[in-house]
Design a protein around this motif. Structure first.
Motif, PDB file in Angstrom:
ATOM      1  N   ASP A 112       2.582   1.768   6.887  1.00 28.28           N
ATOM      2  CA  ASP A 112       2.038   2.262   6.284  1.00 28.28           C
ATOM      3  C   ASP A 112       3.215   3.321   6.452  1.00 28.28           C
ATOM      4  OD1 ASP A 112      -0.490   2.508   5.308  1.00 28.28           O
ATOM      5  OD2 ASP A 112      -1.817   1.810   6.946  1.00 28.28           O
ATOM      6  N   VAL A 121       6.035   3.299   6.795  1.00 29.18           N
ATOM      7  CA  VAL A 121       7.019   3.290   6.260  1.00 29.18           C
ATOM      8  C   VAL A 121       6.669   4.030   4.795  1.00 29.18           C
ATOM      9  CG1 VAL A 121       8.980   1.978   5.465  1.00 29.18           C
ATOM     10  CG2 VAL A 121       7.894   1.474   7.837  1.00 29.18           C
ATOM     11  N   ARG A 122       5.600   3.078   4.147  1.00 24.89           N
ATOM     12  CA  ARG A 122       5.296   3.169   2.806  1.00 24.89           C
ATOM     13  C   ARG A 122       5.056   5.426   2.801  1.00 24.89           C
ATOM     14  NH1 ARG A 122       7.916  -0.207   1.996  1.00 24.89           N
ATOM     15  NH2 ARG A 122       7.357  -2.365   2.358  1.00 24.89           N
ATOM     16  N   TYR A 172       6.858   7.924   3.953  1.00 21.44           N
ATOM     17  CA  TYR A 172       7.562   7.476   4.488  1.00 21.44           C
ATOM     18  C   TYR A 172       8.447   7.308   2.838  1.00 21.44           C
ATOM     19  CZ  TYR A 172      12.778   7.722   5.143  1.00 21.44           C
ATOM     20  OH  TYR A 172      14.446   7.860   5.011  1.00 21.44           O
ATOM     21  N   ASP A 173       8.009   6.167   1.902  1.00 24.41           N
ATOM     22  CA  ASP A 173       8.720   6.283   0.967  1.00 24.41           C
ATOM     23  C   ASP A 173       8.504   6.810  -0.389  1.00 24.41           C
ATOM     24  OD1 ASP A 173       9.945   3.364   1.962  1.00 24.41           O
ATOM     25  OD2 ASP A 173       8.333   1.873   1.690  1.00 24.41           O
ATOM     26  N   VAL A 174       7.004   7.510  -0.318  1.00 21.94           N
ATOM     27  CA  VAL A 174       6.764   8.256  -1.097  1.00 21.94           C
ATOM     28  C   VAL A 174       7.528   9.861  -0.865  1.00 21.94           C
ATOM     29  CG1 VAL A 174       5.009   9.356  -2.393  1.00 21.94           C
ATOM     30  CG2 VAL A 174       4.859   7.334  -1.147  1.00 21.94           C
ATOM     31  N   GLN A 185      10.223  10.561   0.657  1.00 23.62           N
ATOM     32  CA  GLN A 185      11.605  10.419   0.194  1.00 23.62           C
ATOM     33  C   GLN A 185      12.073  10.457  -1.577  1.00 23.62           C
ATOM     34  OE1 GLN A 185      14.201   6.650   1.660  1.00 23.62           O
ATOM     35  NE2 GLN A 185      15.620   8.056   1.910  1.00 23.62           N
ATOM     36  N   ILE A 186      11.013   9.518  -1.780  1.00 21.23           N
ATOM     37  CA  ILE A 186      11.581   9.026  -3.314  1.00 21.23           C
ATOM     38  C   ILE A 186      10.701  10.606  -4.281  1.00 21.23           C
ATOM     39  CG2 ILE A 186      10.388   8.183  -5.282  1.00 21.23           C
ATOM     40  CD1 ILE A 186      10.413   5.359  -3.669  1.00 21.23           C
ATOM     41  N   SER A 232       0.390  -1.284   0.172  1.00 21.07           N
ATOM     42  CA  SER A 232       0.504   0.088  -0.159  1.00 21.07           C
ATOM     43  C   SER A 232       0.908   1.452  -0.198  1.00 21.07           C
ATOM     44  CB  SER A 232      -0.788  -0.071   0.689  1.00 21.07           C
ATOM     45  OG  SER A 232      -1.233   1.305   1.444  1.00 21.07           O
ATOM     46  N   LEU A 241       4.148   4.445  -7.642  1.00 22.29           N
ATOM     47  CA  LEU A 241       5.533   4.998  -7.678  1.00 22.29           C
ATOM     48  C   LEU A 241       5.871   3.290  -8.799  1.00 22.29           C
ATOM     49  CD1 LEU A 241       6.656   5.406  -4.121  1.00 22.29           C
ATOM     50  CD2 LEU A 241       6.689   6.872  -6.046  1.00 22.29           C
TER      51      LEU A 241
END
Lengths: 426, 378
Positions: free
Chosen positions: B103, B105-106, B108-110, B112-113, A372, A377
């Motif tokens: 959630d 982490v994800r 944060y992924d977005v 950061q990316i 999720s 991406l």
């Protein structure tokens, strides 16, 4: 009937049918697969009747089997249930969220309804996803079992050596925990090593089959792409399982070499990712349009099937042969779902590139905490880095009431048309 | 003093929080966004940076974030990402996240990316307990210090870290003293005011917050909050509830929210860092692992016991669980907390809420019914 009894009935029918009237073109090794599965269920049923201690092993089943437990495959049992609707009702009655990943919550209902035996020990882990971690916690509390939590760092890539040492130390501690709390359970190191070796051989077979999947036409037929093979260490009688893996490998490699495929003309190939509708077969629709699905990519797929991560006994990454306990630790460090987002994105693209697919079907399981937030991406990255599109399609693997077949087929048709147009343009 | 108290509470609210960060930056000092209560603010403070807890936008329109995030995922994270993508948090010099749950982490992924902030730090927080977890977390904190130093932070020395711990422990002591005043028959603070105070501590420079609250404590000791009525005393439990207006709705029924079990309020400050236990990082690791924890950790039984203890200490008549929809750890823990409360004979109601306050009428009706039930019991 409980789950084991139902599986025994189902597998007995399959073994009988395949023995009496094998379908031409199907894998011959399927017979042995059904036989070992049947034997496993019979043994588990007997163990339940005898009050043998079941464990939810996390992904540490070689270790837990070597500690004298019966291995309970609670989540994988949920994948196979034929009573999903009933279980979802139970989930709601119990107060759990029905919007969490199907398999992780259905296992709680199966336990509550006594379809599965209560475990005496739950080994929690966070090396797959939040949902599995949380549902294991709930499983332990519902069954009043002993619990042990194995913590696997999300950012393992940043410090592989430190992570390896940390997880390994926890596994040694788990052994001491079990030996202290379960009298009579002693760690059988020789058995542990034997089970790891059996898993290593099976994983080698998986890798050979992964290579075979690259062949055009695709040797994998329909739902076989979804086949969830369990490593030998999930079985109390694991030796025939190793034999099954060998037979299956030989057949698949032979199919690839001889160009055997059920598809007349392979026009496209898709990578299928994350999950799928287990109550509906999408493959006839795909086959009719000339679309092969050589591979199903999920959290442990890269470790089980591909070259993404080292197999047992391989020196690369750490530059040395690892101890058996370190191997067990390393096994759980590479779940593509459990890391920071780059891990899943990169691993998925690597597989897509390897298998030269024309598109990715990203089946977004409702309540899947692992992916999720990564789906857009993934679509952006697959387009940018590989020039292939991704179909992000939301669905549920067990809850058929969520599924709209005509919408699913329409979206799939449009995606196929789009991929065919792209291919033609190239 | 009443005005000063109100100003302090207002300073923690979503609309006013950026001021503290901008004032800090105006002094040429960096601001680090903190995304979780397990981030050791002391390390950031010791590096000469302002640890500034990130909240989500209060705007219900989160269309930009929904491009990346599924609708059925943690709404707090979705609202935070919306703030990021809109540029509301562009003043941050860095952001530090954890694996509080996947959630986060994800999200944060977005973050950061898509690259909206000059630098990022990430700490793996074990969900297990024991020596191995403590040691690992301690090492993660040392690495965080390295990340901060590499991005313009001052060297984190044993002295600067010990000083930071003292300052943060003072903040904890002061907030706890304020919370103690809620045990009285006539609480000094309403639930919404108490949450506001805790929120202020997560945004303001700690020294400034400490001096303000220290000055206000004598006033609070003789204050009776004008907000709460004579209804039942309640404890409210939730995760990621950073909007005091939820508590205002409850208190609008005449109930008094005398204690909370919130990651951003009581659990944020309840236990001090025990500096007499050797190495500062090790002490920090123990504090941020154990004290007190939320449902991401494995020891749900201890957490439920903590809630029961708080109910008794603060003489609460009942518990309101306000699970944020799609907050997976909360959702899964709720049945066990409800079961534990029932076992302890504590009346409780479980509700599901959005991140921002919506469906006020429905919430008020449920709370009124619960309050009436409690009144009938007492």
């Amino acid at each position: 009937m409980n789950f084991f009894e139902e599986e025994i009935a189902k597998l007995s029918r399959r073994v009988k049918k395949i023995g009496e009237n094998p379908i031409p073109g199907k894998l011959k090794s399927n017979k042995l697969l059904y036989e070992v599965e049947l034997e496993l269920r019979q043994q588990q049923l007997e163990a339940w009747h005898r009050n043998r201690p079941f464990v939810e092993p996390g992904l540490f089943q070689p270790l837990l089997q070597a500690l004298g437990f019966e291995i309970g495959d609670y989540i994988m049992a949920a994948d196979r249930t034929s009573h999903a609707d009933q279980h979802f009702d139970t989930v709601r009655t119990m107060g759990f969220p029905d919007s969490l990943c199907d398999r992780t919550i259905v296992q709680l209902a199966m336990l509550n309804e006594q379809h599965m035996p209560p475990p005496v020990l739950v080994v929690m882990h966070n090396n797959a996803c939040e949902a599995i971690k949380l549902s294991a916690n709930a499983l332990g509390r519902l069954s009043n079992s002993q619990m042990y939590a194995v913590d696997v760092p999300v950012n393992a890539e940043e410090n592989p050596e430190e992570t390896l040492a940390y997880v390994t130390a926890q596994l040694h501690e788990l052994v001491r925990f079990v030996e202290a709390r379960f009298p009579g359970h002693k760690f059988d190191e020789a058995l542990f090593e034997e089970l790891l070796e059996a898993d290593r051989v099976a994983t080698e077979c998986c890798r050979a089959v992964y290579e075979a999947r690259k062949a055009v036409p695709c040797p994998v037929e329909g739902r076989d792409a979804f086949r969830e093979l369990r490593l030998p260490s999930w079985f109390s009688n694991w030796r025939p399982v190793v034999q099954y893996f060998r037979e299956w490998r030989d057949e698949m490699v032979e199919r690839a070499k001889k160009g055997i495929s059920s598809m007349q003309e392979e026009k496209l190939r898709f990578l299928w990712a994350v999950s799928g509708p287990f109550y509906f077969d999408p493959f006839p629709l795909l086959a009719e349009r000339g679309v092969a699905v050589p591979f199903f990519h999920y959290g442990m797929a890269g470790r089980m099937w591909g070259e993404l991560y080292p197999n047992y006994g391989e020196e690369h990454m750490f530059g040395r042969i690892l101890t058996p306990m370190e191997e067990m630790a390393r096994f759980v460090m590479y779940n593509s779902w459990a890391g920071l987002g780059h891990r899943w994105l990169n691993d998925t693209l690597r597989v897509a590139r390897d298998l030269k697919v024309n598109g990715i079907v990203n089946f977004i399981q409702v309540g899947c905490t692992a992916i999720s937030g990564l789906n857009t991406l993934l679509a952006e990255n697959s387009e940018r880095e590989l020039g292939i599109p991704t179909l992000n399609i939301e669905g549920r693997m067990l809850d058929a009431t969520f599924f709209d077949q005509s919408e699913f087929e329409t979206r799939m048709d449009v995606f196929i048309d789009s991929c065919l147009d792209r291919k033609a343009a190239v | 003093m009443e005005e000063r108290l109100k100003a302090l509470i207002q300073g923690g609210l979503a609309a006013n929080r950026a001021k503290w960060a901008l004032d800090w930056k105006a002094q040429g000092k960096p601001v680090v966004g903190v995304l979780c209560s397990h981030v050791p603010e002391e390390v950031i403070y010791a590096a000469g940076m302002l640890p500034w807890r990130v909240l989500g936008t209060r705007d219900e329109n989160v269309a930009s974030a929904l491009v990346y995030r599924e609708a059925r995922s943690c709404m707090c994270c979705t609202h935070v990402l919306e703030s990021v993508l809109r540029g509301d948090l562009d003043f941050l010099d860095g952001a530090v996240a954890t694996n509080r749950d996947q959630d986060l982490v994800r999200m944060y992924d977005v973050w950061q990316i898509t690259g909206h902030t000059p630098f990022y730090g990430f700490l793996h927080v074990p969900y297990s307990d024991g020596r191995l977890a403590e040691e690992y977390f301690s090492r993660e904190m040392r690495k965080l210090a390295g990340v901060l130093e590499a991005h313009g932070g001052a060297p984190v020395t044993p002295e600067s870290l010990c000083h930071a711990i003292d300052v943060h422990n003072r903040m904890r002591t002061l907030l706890r003293a304020a919370y103690e005043l809620r045990k009285r028959d006539e609480p000094a603070l309403s639930g919404a005011e108490a949450l506001g105070l805790a929120l202020a501590a997560t945004a303001m420079p700690k020294d400034l917050f400490n001096s303000e609250l220290e000055a206000l404590l004598p006033y609070l000791e003789q204050r009776k909050t004008p907000v709460t009525g004579s209804g039942p005393r309640l404890l409210v439990s939730s995760e990621l509830m950073d909007d005091p207006s939820y508590l205002e709705v409850i208190e609008g029924t005449g109930a008094a929210v005398v204690m909370d079990d919130l990651d951003i309020a009581s659990r944020y400050f309840w236990e001090p860092v025990k500096t007499d236990e050797g190495d500062a990082y090790d002490a920090l690791a123990r504090r941020y692992l154990y004290g007190p924890a939320g449902p991401r950790m494995w020891w749900w039984h201890r957490m439920a016991d903590q809630v029961v203890d708080w109910v008794r200490d603060f003489r609460a008549d009942g518990v309101v669980l306000m699970t944020q929809i799609y907050c997976r750890p909360s959702e899964m823990w709720t049945p066990f907390l409800m079961s534990r409360l029932k076992e302890a004979g504590i009346p409780a109601i479980s509700t599901v809420r959005e991140y921002t306050l919506t469906n006020v009428g429905q919430l008020r009706t449920r709370m009124e019914a619960f309050v009436e039930t409690l009144a009938g019991v007492s």
